[in-house]
Design a protein around this motif. Structure first.
Motif, mmCIF file in Angstrom:
data_model
loop_
_atom_site.group_PDB
_atom_site.id
_atom_site.type_symbol
_atom_site.label_atom_id
_atom_site.label_comp_id
_atom_site.label_asym_id
_atom_site.label_seq_id
_atom_site.Cartn_x
_atom_site.Cartn_y
_atom_site.Cartn_z
ATOM 1 N N VAL A 272 1.058 2.962 53.353
ATOM 2 C CA VAL A 272 0.521 3.253 54.617
ATOM 3 C C VAL A 272 1.172 4.552 55.241
ATOM 4 C CG1 VAL A 272 0.454 2.664 56.883
ATOM 5 C CG2 VAL A 272 0.172 0.867 55.332
ATOM 6 N N LEU A 273 2.325 4.802 54.866
ATOM 7 C CA LEU A 273 3.004 5.955 55.219
ATOM 8 C C LEU A 273 2.390 7.153 54.655
ATOM 9 C CD1 LEU A 273 6.749 4.880 55.642
ATOM 10 C CD2 LEU A 273 5.093 5.485 57.383
ATOM 11 N N ILE A 274 2.248 7.006 53.162
ATOM 12 C CA ILE A 274 1.625 8.136 52.268
ATOM 13 C C ILE A 274 0.252 8.374 52.894
ATOM 14 C CG2 ILE A 274 0.575 8.733 50.082
ATOM 15 C CD1 ILE A 274 2.852 7.068 48.927
ATOM 16 N N ALA A 275 -0.466 7.156 53.205
ATOM 17 C CA ALA A 275 -1.874 7.704 53.831
ATOM 18 C C ALA A 275 -1.946 8.419 55.130
ATOM 19 C CB ALA A 275 -2.733 6.257 53.964
ATOM 20 N N LEU A 276 -0.969 7.878 56.136
ATOM 21 C CA LEU A 276 -0.710 8.600 57.472
ATOM 22 C C LEU A 276 -0.374 9.873 57.173
ATOM 23 C CD1 LEU A 276 0.644 5.824 59.411
ATOM 24 C CD2 LEU A 276 -1.630 6.460 59.504
ATOM 25 N N SER A 277 0.597 10.309 56.252
ATOM 26 C CA SER A 277 1.106 11.758 56.143
ATOM 27 C C SER A 277 -0.005 12.683 55.946
ATOM 28 C CB SER A 277 2.022 11.804 55.138
ATOM 29 O OG SER A 277 1.398 11.286 53.813
ATOM 30 N N HIS A 278 -1.251 12.438 55.363
ATOM 31 C CA HIS A 278 -2.303 13.242 54.975
ATOM 32 C C HIS A 278 -3.211 13.583 56.330
ATOM 33 C CE1 HIS A 278 -1.841 12.994 50.706
ATOM 34 N NE2 HIS A 278 -2.142 11.683 50.591
ATOM 35 N N VAL A 279 -3.044 12.596 57.361
ATOM 36 C CA VAL A 279 -3.737 12.875 58.527
ATOM 37 C C VAL A 279 -2.590 13.355 59.530
ATOM 38 C CG1 VAL A 279 -4.821 11.566 60.457
ATOM 39 C CG2 VAL A 279 -5.167 10.760 58.386
ATOM 40 N N ILE A 280 -1.348 13.028 59.391
ATOM 41 C CA ILE A 280 -0.174 13.392 60.475
ATOM 42 C C ILE A 280 0.721 14.452 59.628
ATOM 43 C CG2 ILE A 280 1.302 13.043 62.264
ATOM 44 C CD1 ILE A 280 -0.024 10.221 62.614
ATOM 45 N N PRO A 281 0.622 15.603 59.499
ATOM 46 C CA PRO A 281 1.546 16.322 58.363
ATOM 47 C C PRO A 281 3.025 16.081 58.794
ATOM 48 C CG PRO A 281 -0.132 17.666 59.255
ATOM 49 C CD PRO A 281 -0.187 16.521 59.956
ATOM 50 N N GLU A 282 3.464 15.634 60.256
ATOM 51 C CA GLU A 282 4.814 15.518 60.569
ATOM 52 C C GLU A 282 5.526 14.400 59.774
ATOM 53 O OE1 GLU A 282 2.381 16.182 62.470
ATOM 54 O OE2 GLU A 282 2.751 18.101 63.357
ATOM 55 N N LEU A 283 4.703 13.552 59.362
ATOM 56 C CA LEU A 283 5.111 12.369 58.522
ATOM 57 C C LEU A 283 5.611 12.557 57.189
ATOM 58 C CD1 LEU A 283 2.687 9.514 59.905
ATOM 59 C CD2 LEU A 283 5.075 10.065 60.664
ATOM 60 N N LYS A 284 5.398 13.567 56.663
ATOM 61 C CA LYS A 284 5.990 14.043 55.351
ATOM 62 C C LYS A 284 7.223 14.172 55.263
ATOM 63 C CE LYS A 284 1.304 16.074 53.803
ATOM 64 N NZ LYS A 284 0.647 17.229 53.265
ATOM 65 N N GLY A 285 7.800 14.043 54.125
ATOM 66 C CA GLY A 285 9.316 14.178 54.071
ATOM 67 C C GLY A 285 10.031 12.841 53.876
ATOM 68 N N ASP A 286 10.957 12.748 54.633
ATOM 69 C CA ASP A 286 12.021 11.732 54.305
ATOM 70 C C ASP A 286 11.897 10.680 55.637
ATOM 71 O OD1 ASP A 286 13.274 12.570 52.118
ATOM 72 O OD2 ASP A 286 14.912 13.740 53.428
ATOM 73 N N ILE A 287 10.454 10.614 56.216
ATOM 74 C CA ILE A 287 10.274 9.702 57.216
ATOM 75 C C ILE A 287 10.352 8.265 56.639
ATOM 76 C CG2 ILE A 287 7.719 9.754 56.640
ATOM 77 C CD1 ILE A 287 9.222 9.514 60.234
ATOM 78 N N ASP A 288 10.154 8.118 55.432
ATOM 79 C CA ASP A 288 10.092 6.572 54.909
ATOM 80 C C ASP A 288 11.532 6.335 55.091
ATOM 81 O OD1 ASP A 288 10.899 8.570 53.032
ATOM 82 O OD2 ASP A 288 10.496 7.484 51.470
ATOM 83 N N THR A 289 12.496 6.878 54.797
ATOM 84 C CA THR A 289 13.813 6.596 54.832
ATOM 85 C C THR A 289 14.309 6.104 56.319
ATOM 86 O OG1 THR A 289 14.571 8.060 53.220
ATOM 87 C CG2 THR A 289 16.302 7.179 54.560
ATOM 88 N N ILE A 290 13.697 6.884 57.383
ATOM 89 C CA ILE A 290 14.002 6.380 58.719
ATOM 90 C C ILE A 290 13.046 5.124 58.971
ATOM 91 C CG2 ILE A 290 13.279 7.264 61.100
ATOM 92 C CD1 ILE A 290 13.525 10.059 60.153
ATOM 93 N N VAL A 291 12.041 4.916 58.436
ATOM 94 C CA VAL A 291 11.220 3.852 58.776
ATOM 95 C C VAL A 291 12.088 2.429 58.127
ATOM 96 C CG1 VAL A 291 9.175 2.563 58.084
ATOM 97 C CG2 VAL A 291 9.051 4.765 59.048
ATOM 98 N N TYR A 292 12.198 2.625 56.757
ATOM 99 C CA TYR A 292 12.963 1.660 55.975
ATOM 100 C C TYR A 292 14.535 1.416 56.942
ATOM 101 C CZ TYR A 292 10.097 3.059 52.157
ATOM 102 O OH TYR A 292 8.940 3.311 51.351
ATOM 103 N N GLY A 293 15.062 2.331 57.341
ATOM 104 C CA GLY A 293 16.502 2.118 58.044
ATOM 105 C C GLY A 293 16.168 1.317 59.372
ATOM 106 N N ALA A 294 14.893 1.708 60.170
ATOM 107 C CA ALA A 294 14.837 0.987 61.184
ATOM 108 C C ALA A 294 14.290 -0.733 61.080
ATOM 109 C CB ALA A 294 13.616 1.724 61.743
ATOM 110 N N ILE A 295 13.456 -0.825 59.955
ATOM 111 C CA ILE A 295 13.178 -2.041 59.859
ATOM 112 C C ILE A 295 14.438 -2.684 59.470
ATOM 113 C CG2 ILE A 295 12.023 -3.638 58.022
ATOM 114 C CD1 ILE A 295 9.841 -1.253 57.441
ATOM 115 N N LEU A 296 15.300 -2.389 58.543
ATOM 116 C CA LEU A 296 16.534 -3.002 58.238
ATOM 117 C C LEU A 296 17.358 -3.308 59.667
ATOM 118 C CD1 LEU A 296 17.989 -3.854 55.628
ATOM 119 C CD2 LEU A 296 19.224 -1.733 55.697
ATOM 120 N N ILE A 297 17.492 -2.473 60.496
ATOM 121 C CA ILE A 297 18.084 -2.684 61.754
ATOM 122 C C ILE A 297 17.411 -4.002 62.630
ATOM 123 C CG2 ILE A 297 18.878 -1.807 63.873
ATOM 124 C CD1 ILE A 297 19.251 0.839 62.413
ATOM 125 N N LEU A 298 16.181 -3.754 62.517
ATOM 126 C CA LEU A 298 15.516 -4.984 63.339
ATOM 127 C C LEU A 298 15.351 -6.129 62.927
ATOM 128 C CD1 LEU A 298 12.411 -2.855 64.218
ATOM 129 C CD2 LEU A 298 13.805 -3.406 65.809
#
Length: 336
Positions: A272-298
């Motif tokens: 989903v993040l890969i698909a969104l990154s094609h629409v929202i360029p700001e999601l490219k890079g290490d955004i997945d690490t941030i998302v995984y970390g947030a999921i882990l905390i929650l």
């Protein structure tokens, strides 16, 4: 005992049907590739579930065993001409030996100290792979790794090979959970002092848990090397270790099925993040690490037992309320 195995079959039959027919539901080669990688990750996560969820040993270096397995098979097949299947066997044995040595060295550590020791081991392995240029190729890596050649080297053939191995290791893990060894692991998880007082050799069982987890990761690494055809040190660092831990935690550390489902959930989120990154360029890079970390905390804040044990508890409670019974408090150490 009979009811236990009846429940076991009820769970495995839908799983087997899903694995068998999934490639015919998602027919694109891209999705086949995604499912192959998900299967490789599932193998690592199953081993990590046994180490962390069953035996209660924190490991932040599982990606290191994954890398050792990948480079073992890659080096043996490219430099010494060993068949890929033999390389895959070596990819299980060598990480298992590394896990044995590591477990003996850190056998007396617990909690944060154990986590830091495994984290350091992961960094050492990644740096070692990058610096040992004569063997690993250093930062340039290894190219020309031969494919395993299962059913004509197709994506579909690799899918069935990987998920066939996942199924074998899943059955092994489920049987281990309900064996004498599994009961010893759970006792150690709850209290090492209590386990020792019951006559359990804590050091020996902790060592065996690390070895099994290391071998699982090594098998996955070998499959990864032959599937990708090229290797470099980048995928075998802390980022991947965090990814594996997130997969275990989100599904439920104390539940083998949870580890598998957690892997699938994270793989879906990744796509989903890969698909969104094609629409929202700001999601490219290490955004997945941030998302995984947030999921882990929650998950740790609101659902520390994980998704699968929580769903099972809610289902059992609703079933008991319909029957007018009082639902007993579920065990936190459940590993079914």
């Amino acid at each position: 005992m009979e009811s236990k195995y009846r429940n076991f079959s009820k769970k495995t039959i839908p799983y087997a049907l899903l694995v068998l027919f999934a490639p015919f539901i998602l027919t694109d080669d891209y999705y086949h590739s995604v499912m192959v990688v998900a299967g490789m990750h599932a193998i690592v996560v199953l081993g990590l579930c046994l180490v962390m969820g069953l035996a209660g040993q924190i490991s932040l270096g599982q990606a290191a065993f994954w890398g050792i397995g990948a480079y073992t098979s890659a080096v043996l097949t490219t430099k010494y001409g060993i068949p890929p299947i033999a390389g895959l066997v070596a990819a299980a044995i060598i990480p298992g030996l590394f896990a044995f040595v590591l477990a003996r060295a850190i056998a007396g550590l617990q909690g944060y100290y154990l986590a830091m020791a495994t984290l350091a081991f992961g960094y050492i392995v990644q740096i070692g792979i990058g610096e040992w240029e004569s063997v690993t190729g250093g930062a340039n890596g290894i190219i020309g790794i031969p494919p395993i050649g299962f059913f004509g080297e197709s994506e579909l053939g690799m899918y069935y090979l990987v998920w066939g191995i996942v199924t074998i290791l899943l059955i092994f893990s489920l049987n281990l959970v309900h064996s004498r060894v599994g009961r010893a692991y759970r006792a150690i998880h709850k209290s090492e002092i209590a386990a020792t007082s019951m006559g359990i050799n804590v050091r020996q069982f902790k060592l065996s848990a690390f070895v099994v987890g290391g071998m699982f990761a090594g098998i996955s690494g070998g499959l990864y090397a032959h599937y990708m055809g090229i290797l470099d040190p980048q995928p075998f660092g802390l980022h991947e270790s965090i990814l594996f831990i997130t997969m275990v935690v989100i599904g439920g550390m104390t539940n083998v099925w949870g580890a598998l489902i957690g892997t699938i959930i994270i793989e879906v989120i990744r796509e989903v993040l890969i698909a969104l990154s094609h629409v929202i360029p700001e999601l490219k890079g290490d955004i997945d690490t941030i998302v995984y970390g947030a999921i882990l905390i929650l998950i740790m804040m609101f659902m520390p037992e994980g998704l699968v044990p929580r769903i099972r508890a809610v289902y059992a409670k609703s079933k008991a309320s319909k029957a007018g019974d009082v639902q007993p408090k579920p065990e936190r150490g459940e590993v079914a």
